[in-house]
Design a protein around this motif. Sequence first.
Motif, PDB file in Angstrom:
ATOM      1  N   ARG A   1     144.121 -62.915 -69.705  1.00 16.39           N
ATOM      2  CA  ARG A   1     142.973 -64.426 -69.664  1.00 16.39           C
ATOM      3  C   ARG A   1     143.448 -65.383 -70.931  1.00 16.39           C
ATOM      4  O   ARG A   1     144.470 -66.469 -70.429  1.00 16.39           O
ATOM      5  N   ALA A   2     143.351 -64.875 -71.630  1.00 17.30           N
ATOM      6  CA  ALA A   2     143.808 -65.063 -73.256  1.00 17.30           C
ATOM      7  C   ALA A   2     145.718 -65.597 -73.144  1.00 17.30           C
ATOM      8  O   ALA A   2     145.663 -66.485 -73.990  1.00 17.30           O
ATOM      9  N   MET A   3     145.621 -64.833 -72.155  1.00 25.13           N
ATOM     10  CA  MET A   3     146.851 -64.836 -72.643  1.00 25.13           C
ATOM     11  C   MET A   3     148.082 -66.219 -71.417  1.00 25.13           C
ATOM     12  O   MET A   3     148.716 -66.999 -72.556  1.00 25.13           O
ATOM     13  N   LEU A   4     146.907 -66.988 -70.800  1.00 25.29           N
ATOM     14  CA  LEU A   4     147.306 -68.256 -70.171  1.00 25.29           C
ATOM     15  C   LEU A   4     146.688 -69.354 -70.833  1.00 25.29           C
ATOM     16  O   LEU A   4     145.682 -69.389 -71.551  1.00 25.29           O
ATOM     17  N   GLY A   5     147.041 -70.845 -70.301  1.00 23.56           N
ATOM     18  CA  GLY A   5     147.282 -71.662 -71.065  1.00 23.56           C
ATOM     19  C   GLY A   5     147.724 -71.792 -72.332  1.00 23.56           C
ATOM     20  O   GLY A   5     146.808 -73.476 -72.341  1.00 23.56           O
ATOM     21  N   GLN A   6     147.925 -70.920 -72.832  1.00 27.11           N
ATOM     22  CA  GLN A   6     148.014 -71.189 -74.793  1.00 27.11           C
ATOM     23  C   GLN A   6     149.504 -72.602 -74.713  1.00 27.11           C
ATOM     24  O   GLN A   6     149.150 -73.146 -75.801  1.00 27.11           O
ATOM     25  N   ASP A   7     149.791 -72.856 -73.891  1.00 29.87           N
ATOM     26  CA  ASP A   7     151.761 -73.598 -73.695  1.00 29.87           C
ATOM     27  C   ASP A   7     151.030 -74.453 -72.685  1.00 29.87           C
ATOM     28  O   ASP A   7     151.105 -74.669 -71.452  1.00 29.87           O
ATOM     29  N   LEU A   8     150.273 -75.486 -73.431  1.00 32.67           N
ATOM     30  CA  LEU A   8     149.288 -76.888 -73.215  1.00 32.67           C
ATOM     31  C   LEU A   8     150.922 -78.107 -71.901  1.00 32.67           C
ATOM     32  O   LEU A   8     150.794 -77.967 -70.815  1.00 32.67           O
ATOM     33  N   VAL A   9     151.906 -77.550 -72.515  1.00 31.07           N
ATOM     34  CA  VAL A   9     153.343 -78.028 -71.554  1.00 31.07           C
ATOM     35  C   VAL A   9     154.073 -76.989 -70.321  1.00 31.07           C
ATOM     36  O   VAL A   9     155.048 -77.457 -70.160  1.00 31.07           O
ATOM     37  N   GLU A  10     153.823 -76.077 -70.468  1.00 32.69           N
ATOM     38  CA  GLU A  10     154.483 -74.713 -69.832  1.00 32.69           C
ATOM     39  C   GLU A  10     154.730 -75.140 -68.154  1.00 32.69           C
ATOM     40  O   GLU A  10     155.972 -75.130 -68.179  1.00 32.69           O
ATOM     41  N   TYR A  11     153.673 -76.261 -67.535  1.00 36.62           N
ATOM     42  CA  TYR A  11     154.255 -76.865 -66.108  1.00 36.62           C
ATOM     43  C   TYR A  11     153.920 -78.400 -66.252  1.00 36.62           C
ATOM     44  O   TYR A  11     153.975 -78.999 -65.135  1.00 36.62           O
ATOM     45  N   LEU A  12     154.334 -78.613 -67.355  1.00 38.35           N
ATOM     46  CA  LEU A  12     154.485 -80.147 -67.517  1.00 38.35           C
ATOM     47  C   LEU A  12     155.937 -80.187 -67.429  1.00 38.35           C
ATOM     48  O   LEU A  12     156.773 -79.435 -67.601  1.00 38.35           O
ATOM     49  N   ARG A  13     156.247 -81.278 -66.086  1.00 38.01           N
ATOM     50  CA  ARG A  13     158.151 -81.798 -65.677  1.00 38.01           C
ATOM     51  C   ARG A  13     158.619 -83.243 -66.168  1.00 38.01           C
ATOM     52  O   ARG A  13     157.419 -83.561 -65.222  1.00 38.01           O
ATOM     53  N   ASP A  14     158.549 -83.284 -67.114  1.00 32.38           N
ATOM     54  CA  ASP A  14     159.067 -84.950 -67.424  1.00 32.38           C
ATOM     55  C   ASP A  14     160.333 -84.719 -66.868  1.00 32.38           C
ATOM     56  O   ASP A  14     161.463 -86.367 -67.351  1.00 32.38           O
ATOM     57  N   ARG A  15     161.496 -84.282 -66.265  1.00 31.80           N
ATOM     58  CA  ARG A  15     163.146 -84.211 -66.344  1.00 31.80           C
ATOM     59  C   ARG A  15     163.753 -85.477 -67.225  1.00 31.80           C
ATOM     60  O   ARG A  15     163.807 -86.160 -67.011  1.00 31.80           O
ATOM     61  N   LYS A  16     163.486 -84.250 -68.516  1.00 31.18           N
ATOM     62  CA  LYS A  16     164.449 -85.215 -69.999  1.00 31.18           C
ATOM     63  C   LYS A  16     165.665 -84.489 -69.655  1.00 31.18           C
ATOM     64  O   LYS A  16     166.844 -85.236 -70.068  1.00 31.18           O
ATOM     65  N   THR A  17     165.668 -83.104 -69.140  1.00 26.16           N
ATOM     66  CA  THR A  17     167.221 -82.501 -68.572  1.00 26.16           C
ATOM     67  C   THR A  17     166.537 -81.304 -67.392  1.00 26.16           C
ATOM     68  O   THR A  17     165.443 -81.296 -66.676  1.00 26.16           O
TER      69      THR A  17
END
Length: 509
Positions: free
Chosen positions: A141-157
Amino acid sequence: MKHAAQLEELARYTAHAEAMGGEKKLAARREAGVLNARERLDVLLDADSFLESGMFARGIRPEVAATTPADSKVAGYGRIDGRNVAVVSNDFTVLGASSSAINGKKIRHMREVATERGMPLVFLGESAGARMPDRMGASGRAMLGQDLVEYLRDRKTPWVSALLGNCFGSSTWYSCMSDFAVMRKGATMAVASSRVTSIAINQEVDAEELGGWRLHAEITGLVDMVVDTDEQALQAVRRFLDYLPSNNGEPAPRRSVPPGTDETGQGVLEALPESRTTVYDVRHIINSIVDLDSFFEIKARFGKSIATGLARIDGRTVGILANNPKFKGGAIDIDAMRKATSFLVLCDSYNIPIVFLVDQPGFLIGTDSEKRWAPGRIMNWMNAISLVSVPKISIIMRKSYGQAYLNMGGGKNSHEVLAWPTADLGFVDPALGVHILHKLKREDDPERFDGLLAEIRKDSSPWSLAALYETHAVIDPRDTRKMLKGLLDVHCGRGFVGKHALSNWPTSY
């Protein structure tokens, strides 16, 4: 030779990584006619352009360290038609390309570099889901959620996914977040495998029914294109990216115009029936307007009463959003609403001007539409079109009725509105309008009915709209391509970069 021992060690480590899951597994794939993770990169990328990142990564658990070359995901950078891209290719021969502590870091690095350096990111999906030992218990569980933008889709590329086998876990998530997803027949995409799902719900589940290409291309709309082979999928990725800029800070690329293109405009009248009630396939009109062989259709099997796709006009990338009377008479159903909105998001995010081709009798109404949230879908579309900043040109070919007049770029929802002499601007079909307004049917009083019908049709003509300057021009349909070339030069002449107010719009809704 100096440093021979160290160089020999490097060669040994390299050979181990390139051997992937071993010759037996690789041979099985060859026999099945399916490419392996590294062969897919050879097809996708320009020759000799791949720079690998993380070749010597291994699974974090000691018991799998020796059997997880590259930790089951081949990642790095390469070029497609000379432009840099970042890529992650899942190696199913190594523990089913399961998601782990280490290969998750590789994905994150590719995502960060692609965003920071302004290059597309390509996912070649085929994975078994999470690697259970890595994800079990509190440490998992501790592995998950350490990257706050893992599922952010801001369409920069641009993000692109190819679904090339069984895709569960990360392959599913990144496909759902991608701007374009192509699926090979025989591949599947789901939250979890049919085996796991069968155990969870205590009943047999067919893999194809759970997540096959028909489901996602025709019902969920999560897949944009379906092909027969790995090679076709990878070529589709290359072609899609050819229409897009490398990032949202650049104008869409411009290409040379194929010889003979300007003669295609004469085919418009042949594609448009004389009778206003006769159906036709709008794709014939599209192909008469755009550069030769440039129409790249997206979601062809989903929401078919609207056709969407990328094309070129005078070498410029454009997005085509067209009503298609061949299906449901052009009436816009729930799936078509979703399709149109997501297409607006794509075009606005990557500076692609939009051309609306309008021939619609309104929204497909009824209890099923209401149950599926029709008013909300219609307003989502209107919200999106209000936020679009790229140039929009609307061409009213025949019918444009009701609220959908605005959804299809009518009024101030387009920068330019053109009409053909065949345009019909009403709130409803004129015959239905007579019945609603005067409670009269033709059989009740044919002479009076026809008189009232002619009156409504006169007020619904393109000339009435032009008199109010609500259409900027009424044109010969054969001049459509010429007008679009000129207007695109006006609105995009110096290269257009939009405001990207839709860049955070949900990817799957």
